[in-house]
Motif scaffolding. Structure first.
Motif, PDB file in Angstrom:
ATOM      1  N   UNK A 249       0.817  -1.202   0.000  1.00 53.16           N
ATOM      2  CA  UNK A 249       0.000   0.000   0.000  1.00 53.16           C
ATOM      3  C   UNK A 249       0.856   1.259   0.000  1.00 53.16           C
ATOM      4  N   UNK A 250       2.014   1.219   0.662  1.00 55.27           N
ATOM      5  CA  UNK A 250       2.912   2.376   0.650  1.00 55.27           C
ATOM      6  C   UNK A 250       3.379   2.684  -0.772  1.00 55.27           C
ATOM      7  N   UNK A 251       3.685   1.627  -1.535  1.00 57.27           N
ATOM      8  CA  UNK A 251       4.125   1.809  -2.926  1.00 57.27           C
ATOM      9  C   UNK A 251       2.966   2.326  -3.774  1.00 57.27           C
ATOM     10  N   UNK A 252       1.789   1.726  -3.622  1.00 52.66           N
ATOM     11  CA  UNK A 252       0.625   2.155  -4.406  1.00 52.66           C
ATOM     12  C   UNK A 252       0.281   3.607  -4.105  1.00 52.66           C
ATOM     13  N   UNK A 253       0.339   3.990  -2.850  1.00 51.33           N
ATOM     14  CA  UNK A 253       0.011   5.371  -2.473  1.00 51.33           C
ATOM     15  C   UNK A 253       0.972   6.357  -3.117  1.00 51.33           C
ATOM     16  N   UNK A 254       2.261   6.017  -3.134  1.00 46.50           N
ATOM     17  CA  UNK A 254       3.248   6.907  -3.754  1.00 46.50           C
ATOM     18  C   UNK A 254       3.016   7.018  -5.255  1.00 46.50           C
ATOM     19  N   UNK A 256       0.152   6.456  -6.883  1.00 45.57           N
ATOM     20  CA  UNK A 256      -1.139   7.076  -7.176  1.00 45.57           C
ATOM     21  C   UNK A 256      -1.161   8.561  -6.813  1.00 45.57           C
ATOM     22  N   UNK A 257      -0.264   9.003  -5.972  1.00 43.86           N
ATOM     23  CA  UNK A 257      -0.208  10.427  -5.627  1.00 43.86           C
ATOM     24  C   UNK A 257       0.136  11.277  -6.844  1.00 43.86           C
ATOM     25  N   UNK A 258       0.660  10.628  -7.878  1.00 45.02           N
ATOM     26  CA  UNK A 258       1.017  11.337  -9.120  1.00 45.02           C
ATOM     27  C   UNK A 258       0.023  11.038 -10.247  1.00 45.02           C
ATOM     28  N   UNK A 259      -1.133  10.451  -9.902  1.00 43.47           N
ATOM     29  CA  UNK A 259      -2.157  10.162 -10.904  1.00 43.47           C
ATOM     30  C   UNK A 259      -2.250   8.684 -11.199  1.00 43.47           C
ATOM     31  N   UNK A 260      -2.809   8.363 -12.375  1.00 40.64           N
ATOM     32  CA  UNK A 260      -2.942   6.967 -12.776  1.00 40.64           C
ATOM     33  C   UNK A 260      -1.572   6.315 -12.926  1.00 40.64           C
ATOM     34  N   UNK A 261      -1.526   4.995 -12.703  1.00 35.78           N
ATOM     35  CA  UNK A 261      -0.281   4.285 -13.010  1.00 35.78           C
ATOM     36  C   UNK A 261      -0.612   2.905 -13.555  1.00 35.78           C
ATOM     37  N   UNK A 262       0.300   2.411 -14.361  1.00 42.36           N
ATOM     38  CA  UNK A 262       0.188   1.103 -15.006  1.00 42.36           C
ATOM     39  C   UNK A 262       1.241   0.173 -14.411  1.00 42.36           C
ATOM     40  N   UNK A 263       0.913  -1.097 -14.297  1.00 44.41           N
ATOM     41  CA  UNK A 263       1.915  -2.087 -13.890  1.00 44.41           C
ATOM     42  C   UNK A 263       2.164  -3.036 -15.056  1.00 44.41           C
ATOM     43  N   UNK A 389       0.808  -4.830  -5.877  1.00 42.88           N
ATOM     44  CA  UNK A 389       0.870  -3.578  -6.630  1.00 42.88           C
ATOM     45  C   UNK A 389       0.230  -3.762  -8.006  1.00 42.88           C
ATOM     46  N   UNK A 390       0.493  -4.893  -8.644  1.00 42.74           N
ATOM     47  CA  UNK A 390      -0.135  -5.172  -9.953  1.00 42.74           C
ATOM     48  C   UNK A 390      -1.646  -5.329  -9.819  1.00 42.74           C
ATOM     49  N   UNK A 391      -2.090  -5.919  -8.723  1.00 41.06           N
ATOM     50  CA  UNK A 391      -3.522  -6.078  -8.499  1.00 41.06           C
ATOM     51  C   UNK A 391      -4.206  -4.717  -8.361  1.00 41.06           C
ATOM     52  N   UNK A 392      -3.572  -3.787  -7.663  1.00 43.94           N
ATOM     53  CA  UNK A 392      -4.201  -2.502  -7.354  1.00 43.94           C
ATOM     54  C   UNK A 392      -3.943  -1.429  -8.404  1.00 43.94           C
ATOM     55  N   UNK A 393      -3.110  -1.703  -9.386  1.00 42.01           N
ATOM     56  CA  UNK A 393      -2.810  -0.698 -10.413  1.00 42.01           C
ATOM     57  C   UNK A 393      -4.029  -0.445 -11.293  1.00 42.01           C
ATOM     58  N   UNK A 394      -4.025   0.694 -12.004  1.00 42.83           N
ATOM     59  CA  UNK A 394      -5.155   1.031 -12.874  1.00 42.83           C
ATOM     60  C   UNK A 394      -5.185   0.156 -14.122  1.00 42.83           C
ATOM     61  N   UNK A 395      -4.011  -0.179 -14.629  1.00 47.49           N
ATOM     62  CA  UNK A 395      -3.887  -1.044 -15.813  1.00 47.49           C
ATOM     63  C   UNK A 395      -2.793  -2.061 -15.540  1.00 47.49           C
ATOM     64  N   UNK A 396      -3.020  -3.293 -15.990  1.00 48.98           N
ATOM     65  CA  UNK A 396      -2.002  -4.332 -15.869  1.00 48.98           C
ATOM     66  C   UNK A 396      -1.700  -4.888 -17.253  1.00 48.98           C
TER      67      UNK A 396
END
Length: 518
Positions: A249-254, A256-263, A389-396
């Motif tokens: 969650x710490x990685x996902x929060x960092x 996502x703080x910059x917008x969408x992200x893809x894994x 992190x891949x599970x919680x990303x916007x795109x995988x």
């Protein structure tokens, strides 16, 4: 913390609104609990279509903005609760089942699901599954080092009885641990094998030890309740330990703080390249290493690179992944998290990708403390963090699905988690396009790539067609509709938990009464 039985809990927009209404409270909760709530939101949502994305295999253009959203659900929502008579584990079991789950983290994960189902089929008590010490990662964390044991046992209390170790028995006045009779189960063994061969051995010896236990239960079973049990194990009972959830969650929060992200699961490591037999793009010294690894770890087979490449059997190179994303319209400012081991061939394969998409990150470059990294990214724990992190990303985006257990499990989990976008490159259809480009034929390159990619699925519900795995796509068994055309797809009643709990208490009452009488 959520009770284990809540995996079958009430759903609906009313609860979802209440959940968001408690936002201020949630912000003060621990990071681990926040991750748990995020993963469980899908159980309370009706997944109404929120986008105008084209249907499956439409071939129509899909904008990048649309891909950042979840796929249209068609009124489906995840549901692995029983929908027919599902009695609790019996007072008297047939015996004890031990299993040794071999392979990597995600191969072991599917083996655990199969072990629970095998125990249910035989009315057996399951001993906490053993996880092989992983030679590739040099890791022997074991089940207790990766998963939340208490949550696992409680979550499955309506399905099977689980103990951490075999019991001790008294013989000739001495106590000793019950010894399990060892059996090597056949690969993809049918349900009937467990009801006959395995069960007979269990009744004779009191306990059996199935080893190895990778792919030892058939995947396609004509029993929807059995398949739903697999989903309960995979998507509810198997929860990583708190420190893994916290770091993820710490990685996902960092990010996502910059917008969408893809894994991206960038499968370009030595083991997969050796397995695929894709050697020719490497130096003679590197080819020697790959061929040696293949000889030591895989069955002999004549592999011709050009033939393998032409039919899409080679993993995509990092540069090819970048070219696909650029052709689809992703900007070079796109934030990308890379889930990958050590890429084979050094940085020369990453430079073209980094030139196209410079905002790359992995769990080692997220600015975490040395203690956090040491605690949560060692060996298989690092793979667990990448999984979350891949599970919680916007795109995988998996670059080599099929043989990859990691990619398969993440795709299946994302489908169940709420039809979250998955970009699955069709390597076979893309291969001739990339080969033409390498020969200097670049006209209409990006348009050709787009035609292939727009004809793909992007994470919505779709029929499972072999060789697609149940662990990649558990639709329709593990999904339901409130107003279905087919009654088999109707969501279970809201009081399903109360009914299961009542039957379990009744069964336990009978057990207590029998023990008292004895």
């Amino acid at each position: 913390m959520r009770r284990a039985g809540d995996v079958f809990g009430r759903r609906g927009n009313r609860q979802l609104k209440q959940l968001w209404g408690l936002r201020g409270i949630l912000e003060r909760l621990s990071v681990a609990l926040i991750v748990l709530l995020i993963c469980c939101i899908s159980l309370f949502t009706t997944f109404k279509s929120t986008t105008n994305r084209p249907g499956i295999h439409s071939g129509k253009p899909v904008s990048v903005d649309e891909l950042w959203e979840t796929a249209a659900s068609g009124g489906w929502r995840p549901s692995s609760a029983p929908r027919s008579d599902w009695p609790p584990p019996p007072v008297e079991t047939s015996g004890y089942l031990r299993v040794r789950c071999n392979g990597g983290l995600n191969q072991q994960r599917t083996a655990i699901c199969n072990a629970v189902l095998a125990a249910r089929i035989m009315n057996a008590t399951l001993v906490l599954p053993e996880l092989d010490a992983n030679a590739y990662w040099n890791d022997n964390s074991g089940f207790q080092g990766i998963y939340d044991v208490e949550h696992f046992i409680k979550s499955l209390r309506y399905d099977v009885r689980i103990v951490e170790t075999l019991p001790e028995i008294s013989k000739h006045g001495k106590s000793k641990k019950l010894k399990a009779h060892q059996i090597r189960p056949p690969r993809d063994a049918p349900v009937n094998w467990y009801k006959t061969v395995a069960l007979e051995a269990m009744k004779e010896h009191g306990a059996i030890y199935l080893t190895p236990f990778s792919h030892r239960l058939e995947e396609e079973i004509d029993n929807a309740e059995y398949q739903r049990l697999r989903c309960r194990v995979n998507y509810h009972a198997l929860r990583f330990k708190p420190q893994i959830m916290k770091l993820s969650q710490a990685i996902v929060s960092k990010l996502r703080s910059q917008g969408h992200f893809m894994s991206i699961h960038l499968r370009f490591e030595m083991d997969m390249l050796s397995f695929a037999g894709c050697f020719d793009i490497f130096t003679p010294a590197e080819q020697k290493i790959l061929k040696k690894y293949r000889e030591e770890n895989f069955a002999p087979k004549e592999l011709v690179y050009n033939e393998r490449r032409a039919i899409g059997k080679c993993p995509l190179t990092p540069e090819e992944v970048g070219l696909i994303l650029r052709a689809m319209g992703f900007e070079n400012s796109t934030r990308i998290y890379l889930a990958a081991g050590e890429l084979f061939g050094g940085d020369r394969f990453m430079k073209p990708f980094r030139a196209l998409f410079p905002r790359l990150a992995n769990h080692n470059t997220m600015g975490l403390s040395a203690d956090e990294l040491a605690e949560g990214t060692r060996g298989m724990l690092g793979s667990a963090v990448d999984y979350m992190v891949c599970l919680l990303s916007d795109i995988f985006l998996p670059t080599y699905d099929g043989p990859s257990n990691f990619a398969n499990n993440v795709m299946g989990h994302r489908l169940y988690y709420g039809f979250r976008t998955i970009i699955q490159p069709d390597r076979k259809a893309l291969a001739p396009i990339f080969i033409k480009r390498e020969k200097g034929q670049t006209a209409d390159f990006e348009e050709s790539v787009r035609r292939v990619m727009y004809n793909r699925e992007f994470g919505g519900p779709h029929k499972r067609i072999p060789p697609e795995s149940f662990y990649v796509n558990s639709w329709p068994e593990c999904f339901c509709q409130m107003n279905p055309k087919n009654t088999e797809d109707k969501c279970p009643p809201e009081n399903v938990v109360e009914n299961l709990n009542s039957r379990l208490q009744s069964e336990e009452g009978m057990r207590s009464s029998n023990m008292t009488d004895g």
